[in-house]
Design an enzyme around this catalytic site. Structure first.
Site, short mmCIF file in Angstrom:
data_model
loop_
_atom_site.label_atom_id
_atom_site.label_comp_id
_atom_site.label_asym_id
_atom_site.label_seq_id
_atom_site.Cartn_x
_atom_site.Cartn_y
_atom_site.Cartn_z
N ASP A 156 -6.95 4.55 -4.53
CA ASP A 156 -7.62 4.38 -3.24
C ASP A 156 -8.25 5.74 -2.93
O ASP A 156 -8.40 6.57 -3.84
CB ASP A 156 -6.61 3.94 -2.16
N LYS A 167 0.86 -1.19 0.00
CA LYS A 167 0.00 0.00 0.00
C LYS A 167 0.89 1.23 0.00
O LYS A 167 2.03 1.19 0.49
CB LYS A 167 -0.89 0.01 1.24
P1 NDP Z 1 -12.89 8.16 -2.59
O1 NDP Z 1 -11.82 9.12 -2.34
O2 NDP Z 1 -13.42 7.99 -3.96
O3 NDP Z 1 -14.15 8.48 -1.65
C1 NDP Z 1 -14.04 8.46 -0.27
C2 NDP Z 1 -15.35 8.91 0.36
O4 NDP Z 1 -15.28 8.71 1.76
C3 NDP Z 1 -15.65 10.37 0.16
O5 NDP Z 1 -17.04 10.56 0.19
C4 NDP Z 1 -14.97 11.01 1.37
O6 NDP Z 1 -15.58 12.23 1.77
C5 NDP Z 1 -15.16 9.95 2.44
N1 NDP Z 1 -13.93 9.88 3.28
C6 NDP Z 1 -12.80 9.21 3.01
N2 NDP Z 1 -11.88 9.33 3.97
C7 NDP Z 1 -12.43 10.10 4.89
C8 NDP Z 1 -11.99 10.58 6.14
N3 NDP Z 1 -10.81 10.26 6.69
N4 NDP Z 1 -12.81 11.38 6.79
C9 NDP Z 1 -14.00 11.67 6.27
N5 NDP Z 1 -14.49 11.23 5.12
C10 NDP Z 1 -13.72 10.46 4.43
O7 NDP Z 1 -12.34 6.77 -2.01
P2 NDP Z 1 -12.81 5.28 -2.36
O8 NDP Z 1 -14.28 5.25 -2.55
O9 NDP Z 1 -11.93 4.76 -3.42
O10 NDP Z 1 -12.41 4.51 -1.02
C11 NDP Z 1 -13.28 4.42 0.10
C12 NDP Z 1 -12.84 3.29 1.00
O11 NDP Z 1 -12.84 2.05 0.27
C13 NDP Z 1 -11.44 3.41 1.61
O12 NDP Z 1 -11.43 2.79 2.87
C14 NDP Z 1 -10.60 2.56 0.65
O13 NDP Z 1 -9.41 2.09 1.27
C15 NDP Z 1 -11.56 1.44 0.38
N6 NDP Z 1 -11.29 0.65 -0.83
C16 NDP Z 1 -11.23 1.28 -2.05
C17 NDP Z 1 -10.99 0.54 -3.18
C18 NDP Z 1 -11.04 1.15 -4.54
O14 NDP Z 1 -10.99 0.39 -5.51
N7 NDP Z 1 -11.15 2.46 -4.68
C19 NDP Z 1 -10.68 -0.91 -3.09
C20 NDP Z 1 -10.87 -1.47 -1.77
C21 NDP Z 1 -11.13 -0.69 -0.70
P3 NDP Z 1 -14.85 13.63 1.42
O15 NDP Z 1 -15.00 13.79 -0.05
O16 NDP Z 1 -15.61 14.62 2.21
O17 NDP Z 1 -13.43 13.47 1.86
#
Ligand code: NDP
Length: 474
Positions: A195, A155
């Protein structure tokens, strides 16, 4: 319904949280042979609370495995698994639009390559520090094993905050990040992906910089690329779709389905959007989602086209969704898990669903919680849900569709091939069904039928452990 956001650290962004803030205080007893291993992890990795949490959560499942397989202890497999093969920390200097020089910190943790090249995403978020990258890398080892693809776990990321940055700033940052990272990655070495905060745009800029430095169009060095530059169909949708396919399998095993069910999804990013889409395709209706400022409750069902327009095209906030949708209510700092639902999908970030949230879900009759995000449920939250008989799918199983489809992208890049959407989606569904079956069968074999946490941890661990035994002490 209004509570403080669980997401914010003590200073509003960045840096590790305390164990109390994480809600990780309560824990069950570890097997006596595993407790010293855990204590050693605490001593060697001070202050890395999310990493401690991720390790403990796996070790809690492994008691019956080490009892049955003394060869793992003899070869110090677990001790070796808890120590990354390589950790890289680097400076990322870049210039903002006003000409000011900015400095961020970059990370790549190459955790375990027993099954194949290191594979795992890159996260850009101000909360990123070594403990977060290590927890994610550690989880990735087992997830990648469960996917059935020949990939190890790693990662990376940076404490860079893309929010509010111009396209040009994001590009300069990505180029600087890859200028250092390029010497550590490669098709057979380490293959990063996206991610949180890293999507097709950022992967494109990083691939562009890699290609320029290497003077070589090595598509297989990064996954999550756009379709025009070697990306794979369904990669964008894969994590969210896969999570919901896993839910459907869990419900099917109980003789029911998603059809007619009401869902609540946290986050509104890549994983959340495509979880909402797949749930709708299977007859469900998602009525709430969130970002880090607040939640939207839309009793008419989330309007996906509008959500995509706001989040993917405009890179806007959910307030903008609520302003344009008559049936939606926006609640600043709202608690999404208090919105009644049958199916809850945490798809935002780690430790976003705590003990009180789990109590609210159980009280309101939730039947399934599946983790689209990595480690979004605190340990005491998991316990509440499982004790209440809620079906619970851990992220390393439920969200493995993303990395599995990344491995399919690697396969297509290596063979200069490009599969259709239908073919790719069927392959994803096949992989998710296989992961579900493997978790269920392994849980039953080790005396915890229906416990997907135990099933995922044990099945993933055994596959990696056996490969490590075969490779010798390296
Ligand atoms: P994005 O950046 O596309 O979206 C993340 C979303 O979650 C946004 O709505 C964001 O809100 C919110 N968010 C994320 N981190 C925080 C934080 N620390 N505090 C508050 N709000 C937060 O990310 P993904 O959808 O790609 O990823 C989401 C989760 O899924 C993560 O845990 C990631 O590790 C996991 N994941 C992702 C994969 C992928 O293929 N993308 C694969 C497997 C797991 P805001 O815009 O307000 O920050």
């Amino acid at each position: 319904m209004v509570h403080a956001s669980p997401f914010r650290g003590p200073s509003g962004s960045g840096g590790p949280l305390s164990a109390a803030a994480l809600g990780t205080g309560t824990s069950s007893v570890l097997d006596e042979t595993l407790e010293p291993v855990y204590q050693e992890v605490l001593a060697r990795n001070p202050g890395e609370l999310e990493f401690h949490q991720a390790v403990r959560e796996v070790l809690e499942s492994l008691g019956p495995v080490v009892a049955k397989h003394p060869e793992y202890a003899e070869a110090a497999i677990i001790e070796r698994l808890c120590e990354p093969e390589r950790q890289i920390i680097f400076r990322v200097p870049w210039t903002d639009d006003s000409g000011q020089v900015r400095i961020n910190r970059g990370f790549r943790v190459q955790f375990n390559s027993a099954l194949g090249p290191f594979k795992g995403g890159i996260r850009f978020h101000p909360s990123v520090y070594l403990g977060i990258i290590k927890f994610l890398g550690f989880e990735q080892i087992f997830k990648n094993a469960l996917s059935g693809m020949p990939i190890g776990g790693g990662k990376g990321g940076s404490d860079f905050n893309p929010r509010g940055r111009s396209n040009a700033e994001v590009m300069r940052f990505c180029q600087s990040f890859m200028t250092e990272l390029h010497r550590h990655v490669g098709e057979y070495t380490d293959v990063p992906a996206g991610d949180t905060g890293v999507g097709e745009r950022e992967i494109g800029y990083m691939f562009g910089q890699y290609k320029r430095i290497a003077n070589s169009y090595e598509s297989g060095v990064l996954t999550g690329k756009g379709l025009g530059i070697g990306g794979a169909r369904v990669r964008r949708e894969a994590t969210g779709y896969g999570t919901v396919i896993f839910v459907e399998e869990m419900l099917k095993a109980k003789g029911t389905s998603l059809d007619g069910r009401r869902g609540v999804v946290s986050g509104s990013g890549n994983v959340a959007i495509y979880a909402i889409e797949k749930a709708a395709q299977l007859g469900g209706t998602c009525v709430a989602c969130s970002d880090s400022d607040g939640i939207v409750v839309d009793e008419a069902g989330i309007d996906l086209e509008l959500l995509k327009q706001v989040k993917e095209v405009e890179r806007g906030r959910l307030t903008s969704y609520a302003e344009r949708r008559g049936s939606a209510r926006y609640i600043e700092d709202g608690r999404i898990w208090e919105v009644p639902c049958d199916v809850a999908l945490p798809c935002a970030t780690q430790n976003e669903l705590n003990h009180a949230d789990a109590m609210a879900l159980a009280r309101n009759g939730c039947v399934v919680v599946a983790e689209g995000a990595n480690m979004p449920t605190t340990p005491d939250g998991v316990r509440v849900l499982m004790d209440a008989g809620v079906l619970f799918a851990p992220g390393k199983a439920a969200n493995a569709g993303g990395v599995a489809t990344s491995a399919l992208e690697m396969q297509q890049n290596a063979s200069r091939d490009s599969w259709s959407f239908a073919q790719s989606e069927e392959k994803l569904a096949e992989i998710m069904r296989a992961i579900h079956e493997r978790c269920a069968d392994t849980a039953a074999e080790y005396g915890s039928p229906g416990n997907y946490v135990a099933g995922a941890n044990i099945a993933g661990f055994k596959q990696v452990a056996d490969a490590m035994l075969a490779l010798g002490v390296i």
